[in-house]
Design a protein around this motif. Structure first.
Motif, PDB file in Angstrom:
ATOM      1  N   ARG A   1      29.434  17.157  70.681  1.00 34.29           N
ATOM      2  CA  ARG A   1      30.891  17.183  70.780  1.00 34.29           C
ATOM      3  C   ARG A   1      31.218  18.155  71.902  1.00 34.29           C
ATOM      4  O   ARG A   1      30.843  19.330  71.838  1.00 34.29           O
ATOM      5  CB  ARG A   1      31.509  17.626  69.455  1.00 34.29           C
ATOM      6  N   ILE A   2      31.880  17.667  72.955  1.00 39.38           N
ATOM      7  CA  ILE A   2      32.036  18.439  74.187  1.00 39.38           C
ATOM      8  C   ILE A   2      33.482  18.427  74.655  1.00 39.38           C
ATOM      9  O   ILE A   2      34.136  17.380  74.669  1.00 39.38           O
ATOM     10  CB  ILE A   2      31.115  17.865  75.286  1.00 39.38           C
ATOM     11  N   LEU A   3      33.956  19.605  75.038  1.00 42.78           N
ATOM     12  CA  LEU A   3      35.291  19.738  75.606  1.00 42.78           C
ATOM     13  C   LEU A   3      35.208  19.624  77.117  1.00 42.78           C
ATOM     14  O   LEU A   3      34.467  20.356  77.775  1.00 42.78           O
ATOM     15  CB  LEU A   3      35.898  21.089  75.226  1.00 42.78           C
ATOM     16  N   SER A   4      35.973  18.700  77.692  1.00 44.36           N
ATOM     17  CA  SER A   4      36.065  18.539  79.139  1.00 44.36           C
ATOM     18  C   SER A   4      37.385  19.130  79.616  1.00 44.36           C
ATOM     19  O   SER A   4      38.436  18.884  79.018  1.00 44.36           O
ATOM     20  CB  SER A   4      35.986  17.048  79.499  1.00 44.36           C
ATOM     21  N   ALA A   5      37.344  19.930  80.691  1.00 43.15           N
ATOM     22  CA  ALA A   5      38.556  20.575  81.213  1.00 43.15           C
ATOM     23  C   ALA A   5      38.610  20.439  82.725  1.00 43.15           C
ATOM     24  O   ALA A   5      37.583  20.505  83.411  1.00 43.15           O
ATOM     25  CB  ALA A   5      38.593  22.052  80.827  1.00 43.15           C
TER      26      ALA A   5
ATOM     27  N   GLU B   1      40.037  17.603  76.850  1.00 47.22           N
ATOM     28  CA  GLU B   1      39.734  16.418  76.049  1.00 47.22           C
ATOM     29  C   GLU B   1      38.390  16.627  75.356  1.00 47.22           C
ATOM     30  O   GLU B   1      37.402  17.008  76.000  1.00 47.22           O
ATOM     31  CB  GLU B   1      39.682  15.184  76.941  1.00 47.22           C
ATOM     32  N   ILE B   2      38.363  16.412  74.044  1.00 50.30           N
ATOM     33  CA  ILE B   2      37.117  16.551  73.296  1.00 50.30           C
ATOM     34  C   ILE B   2      36.441  15.182  73.215  1.00 50.30           C
ATOM     35  O   ILE B   2      37.021  14.212  72.729  1.00 50.30           O
ATOM     36  CB  ILE B   2      37.369  17.120  71.894  1.00 50.30           C
ATOM     37  N   LEU B   3      35.214  15.113  73.705  1.00 56.20           N
ATOM     38  CA  LEU B   3      34.453  13.870  73.774  1.00 56.20           C
ATOM     39  C   LEU B   3      33.239  13.937  72.866  1.00 56.20           C
ATOM     40  O   LEU B   3      32.648  15.005  72.682  1.00 56.20           O
ATOM     41  CB  LEU B   3      34.001  13.613  75.216  1.00 56.20           C
ATOM     42  N   SER B   4      32.862  12.805  72.301  1.00 51.99           N
ATOM     43  CA  SER B   4      31.688  12.721  71.429  1.00 51.99           C
ATOM     44  C   SER B   4      30.621  11.858  72.093  1.00 51.99           C
ATOM     45  O   SER B   4      30.919  10.825  72.700  1.00 51.99           O
ATOM     46  CB  SER B   4      32.064  12.127  70.075  1.00 51.99           C
TER      47      SER B   4
ATOM     48  N   TYR C   1      18.247  24.079  79.366  1.00 54.78           N
ATOM     49  CA  TYR C   1      18.739  23.679  78.055  1.00 54.78           C
ATOM     50  C   TYR C   1      20.055  24.413  77.783  1.00 54.78           C
ATOM     51  O   TYR C   1      20.172  25.611  78.032  1.00 54.78           O
ATOM     52  CB  TYR C   1      17.674  24.032  77.010  1.00 54.78           C
ATOM     53  N   ARG C   2      21.063  23.694  77.336  1.00 53.07           N
ATOM     54  CA  ARG C   2      22.349  24.299  76.975  1.00 53.07           C
ATOM     55  C   ARG C   2      22.722  23.863  75.559  1.00 53.07           C
ATOM     56  O   ARG C   2      22.490  22.699  75.191  1.00 53.07           O
ATOM     57  CB  ARG C   2      23.456  23.877  77.941  1.00 53.07           C
ATOM     58  N   SER C   3      23.318  24.777  74.788  1.00 53.25           N
ATOM     59  CA  SER C   3      23.654  24.483  73.393  1.00 53.25           C
ATOM     60  C   SER C   3      25.091  24.889  73.082  1.00 53.25           C
ATOM     61  O   SER C   3      25.854  25.239  73.988  1.00 53.25           O
ATOM     62  CB  SER C   3      22.676  25.203  72.456  1.00 53.25           C
ATOM     63  N   SER C   4      25.449  24.860  71.814  1.00 54.09           N
ATOM     64  CA  SER C   4      26.823  25.126  71.382  1.00 54.09           C
ATOM     65  C   SER C   4      27.350  26.441  71.965  1.00 54.09           C
ATOM     66  O   SER C   4      26.690  27.473  71.885  1.00 54.09           O
ATOM     67  CB  SER C   4      26.887  25.185  69.852  1.00 54.09           C
TER      68      SER C   4
ATOM     69  N   TYR D   1      32.488  21.504  81.532  1.00 53.34           N
ATOM     70  CA  TYR D   1      32.267  21.041  80.172  1.00 53.34           C
ATOM     71  C   TYR D   1      31.829  22.194  79.275  1.00 53.34           C
ATOM     72  O   TYR D   1      31.006  23.020  79.672  1.00 53.34           O
ATOM     73  CB  TYR D   1      31.195  19.948  80.158  1.00 53.34           C
ATOM     74  N   LEU D   2      32.393  22.228  78.086  1.00 57.16           N
ATOM     75  CA  LEU D   2      32.062  23.243  77.085  1.00 57.16           C
ATOM     76  C   LEU D   2      31.476  22.548  75.864  1.00 57.16           C
ATOM     77  O   LEU D   2      32.123  21.685  75.265  1.00 57.16           O
ATOM     78  CB  LEU D   2      33.318  24.028  76.701  1.00 57.16           C
ATOM     79  N   ILE D   3      30.252  22.915  75.501  1.00 55.09           N
ATOM     80  CA  ILE D   3      29.588  22.294  74.353  1.00 55.09           C
ATOM     81  C   ILE D   3      30.090  22.937  73.063  1.00 55.09           C
ATOM     82  O   ILE D   3      29.950  24.143  72.868  1.00 55.09           O
ATOM     83  CB  ILE D   3      28.062  22.457  74.449  1.00 55.09           C
TER      84      ILE D   3
END
Length: 226
Positions: free
Chosen positions: A101-105, A27-30, A71-74, A48-50
């Motif tokens: 915008r983050i993908l949750s799996a 699911e892509i979350l904003s 710190y985590r980025s794209s 989670y994947l940024i």
């Protein structure tokens, strides 16, 4: 960033990615800037994947003082270590430092392959192992920074690690966050940066960028030679 451009989905075509997202309940979350994504008492059920934006992982002691900040980025993951170690809860907070915008799996996807043992499922798990190896390498770099010597030496090492071809170091943290990352206080960090600027080794352009004026001198400080 597109999903197919991330390390987690490398060497997979669009059709395979869609199948994987379905299996992983992707699911892509904003999120807006400043939103909290994970609280310390949350259960690690997803990773989670940024895709776009930046997040900050923060740990605090009982006095409310930052103990650890990352710190985590794209393209980066977060939550993966807690998921794979089977921790009952997170022990840190994750908040956005910019719109994200983050993908949750679901964690279950990475613990077994499907009945058909699909090659693309195995590829995704292999990609995850690759990411763990890279993360370990980054942690080793940070450990080297934190143990390399006095504060000025740690700052020099950090600037060199994040230097661009145009001799600009872009800071992805504010001063307080960077101070916690380097295991110091904000006033001490500011004094050390000002001292380097007074020596014409660096020039603080703005809150986010530092220009390296004397690279050999900064390298000597990093190596503990001055």
């Amino acid at each position: 960033m597109e999903i197919k451009d991330t390390l987690l989905f490398q060497n997979l075509n669009d059709g395979e990615i869609q199948k994987l997202l379905h299996c992983a309940h992707g699911e892509i979350l904003s999120y807006k800037k400043g939103q909290v994504i994970i609280f310390p008492d949350d259960r690690p059920t997803n990773l989670y994947l940024i895709l776009d934006g930046t997040v900050i992982l923060e740990q605090y002691n009982y006095m409310g003082k930052p103990m650890n900040i990352e710190y985590r980025s794209s393209g980066d993951l977060f939550g993966e270590t807690d998921v794979f170690l089977g921790k009952p809860t997170f022990n840190y907070t994750v908040r956005t430092s910019s719109p994200c915008r983050i993908l949750s799996a679901s964690r279950s996807f990475f613990f077994h392959t499907c009945e058909k043992s699909c090659e693309h499922h195995s590829q995704a798990i292999f990609n995850m192992l690759h990411i763990f190896a890279l993360n370990n390498q980054e942690q080793q770099k940070r450990l080297e920074i934190l143990t390399c010597g006095e504060l000025e030496q740690r700052i020099a090492r950090y600037l060199l690690e994040n230097l661009s071809e145009s001799s600009i170091c872009t800071l992805h943290m504010n001063r307080g966050e960077l101070a916690a990352y380097l295991n110091t206080t904000r006033p001490s960090l500011s004094r050390s940066l000002s001292a380097l600027q007074n020596q014409d080794i660096i020039r603080i352009q703005n809150r986010e960028q530092i220009k390296i004026l004397d690279l050999p001198a900064l390298q000597e400080i990093s190596d503990g030679l001055s």
